[in-house]
Design an enzyme around this catalytic site. Sequence first.
Site, PDB file in Angstrom:
ATOM      1  CE  LYS A   1      -0.204   3.198   4.872  1.00  0.00           C
ATOM      2  NZ  LYS A   1      -0.141   3.322   6.311  1.00  0.00           N
TER       3      LYS A   1
ATOM      4  CB  SER B   1       5.844  -1.654  11.762  1.00  0.00           C
ATOM      5  OG  SER B   1       5.420  -0.327  12.046  1.00  0.00           O
TER       6      SER B   1
ATOM      7  CD  GLU C   1      -3.030   5.428   6.813  1.00  0.00           C
ATOM      8  OE1 GLU C   1      -3.048   5.477   5.570  1.00  0.00           O
ATOM      9  OE2 GLU C   1      -2.083   4.931   7.466  1.00  0.00           O
TER      10      GLU C   1
ATOM     11  CD  GLU D   1      -3.158  -2.345   7.431  1.00  0.00           C
ATOM     12  OE1 GLU D   1      -2.170  -2.657   6.779  1.00  0.00           O
ATOM     13  OE2 GLU D   1      -3.702  -1.227   7.358  1.00  0.00           O
TER      14      GLU D   1
ATOM     15  CG  HIS E   1      -5.810   1.795   5.477  1.00  0.00           C
ATOM     16  ND1 HIS E   1      -5.383   2.735   6.387  1.00  0.00           N
ATOM     17  CD2 HIS E   1      -4.761   0.966   5.260  1.00  0.00           C
ATOM     18  CE1 HIS E   1      -4.114   2.479   6.702  1.00  0.00           C
ATOM     19  NE2 HIS E   1      -3.708   1.409   6.022  1.00  0.00           N
TER      20      HIS E   1
ATOM     21  CG  ASN F   1      -1.739   1.220   1.399  1.00  0.00           C
ATOM     22  OD1 ASN F   1      -1.782   2.063   0.494  1.00  0.00           O
ATOM     23  ND2 ASN F   1      -2.414   1.354   2.530  1.00  0.00           N
TER      24      ASN F   1
HETATM   25  P1  13P Z   1       3.273   0.542   7.604  1.00  0.00           P
HETATM   26  O1  13P Z   1       3.775  -0.741   6.983  1.00  0.00           O
HETATM   27  O2  13P Z   1       3.963   1.753   7.079  1.00  0.00           O
HETATM   28  O3  13P Z   1       3.264   0.446   9.094  1.00  0.00           O
HETATM   29  O4  13P Z   1       1.750   0.713   7.146  1.00  0.00           O
HETATM   30  C1  13P Z   1       0.865  -0.350   7.274  1.00  0.00           C
HETATM   31  C2  13P Z   1      -0.374  -0.048   6.535  1.00  0.00           C
HETATM   32  O5  13P Z   1      -1.146   0.799   6.942  1.00  0.00           O
HETATM   33  C3  13P Z   1      -0.617  -0.762   5.275  1.00  0.00           C
HETATM   34  O6  13P Z   1      -1.907  -0.534   4.811  1.00  0.00           O
END
Ligand code: 13P
Length: 253
Positions: A12, A216, A101, A171, A99, A10
């Site tokens: 983002k 992470s 976010e 997540e 997600h 992802n």
């Molecule tokens: P990170 O791997 O940067 O922690 O992000 C995880 C995530 O939100 C994947 O959708």
Amino acid sequence: MTRKKIAAGNWKMNMKHQEGVILISEVVNMVKDEVPSTTTVVLCPPFPHLGYAKKMLQSQPNIFLGGQNCADKASGAYTGEVAAGILKSFEVDYVILGHSERREYYKETEELLATKVNIALENDLIPIFCCGETLQQRQSGQHFELVCKQLTASLFHLTPEQYAKIVIAYEPIWAIGTGVTATTDQAQEMHAVIRKHLAGKFGELAQSTSILYGGSVKGDNAKELFACPDVDGGLVGGASLKSREFANIAKSF
Ligand code: 13P
């Protein structure tokens, strides 16, 4: 029971055009040379990358594209939105939904996500449905209940045929972008709870559901996470922006 092993990146809201071209070409080469074809790799870049990315992936049998979101409407006057049908017409196969976010910053509710899941499935996209708790929810012991509620609210209306297409991503919000990864015990424990909850509704089908861990994930912790019996891969943020790191994750099964 064989479940699809998935390494999904992802991106983002990162990567300019040229950066994306370089990243994808490096990932393609590394995956071709190092990752068995039984592993499914999914790249989820920002929308404008999808068109050229598809062309770059033309001869890659195990690398697929995903959107990071889709609209809750089929088409029409919804400025700034991208419909599931538009994604499909660019030969995108997956879409991340729910997600944390999106839930937090764009106030996406469980009801809205149920609609998005429907519309994604109607357009033959595979939803990667995200769930997860905050640190405070975990510390107060609500995490299992909360995650199960997220799944119930947005997925339990599906028919068995529809459900069979879903991929889940657990997540924990406290592990996203923080460098703090869930321990293998924490990941396995939650993934087992999720599978049991899904089995309560969809029975044996839950044994075939890929449940990814996100938060992470790095090249040096993927192997131990993916070795957990109920962890079927990863949804990777930051580390998916570095070809070497992401390829190392993809070959960690
Ligand atoms: P990170 O791997 O940067 O922690 O992000 C995880 C995530 O939100 C994947 O959708």
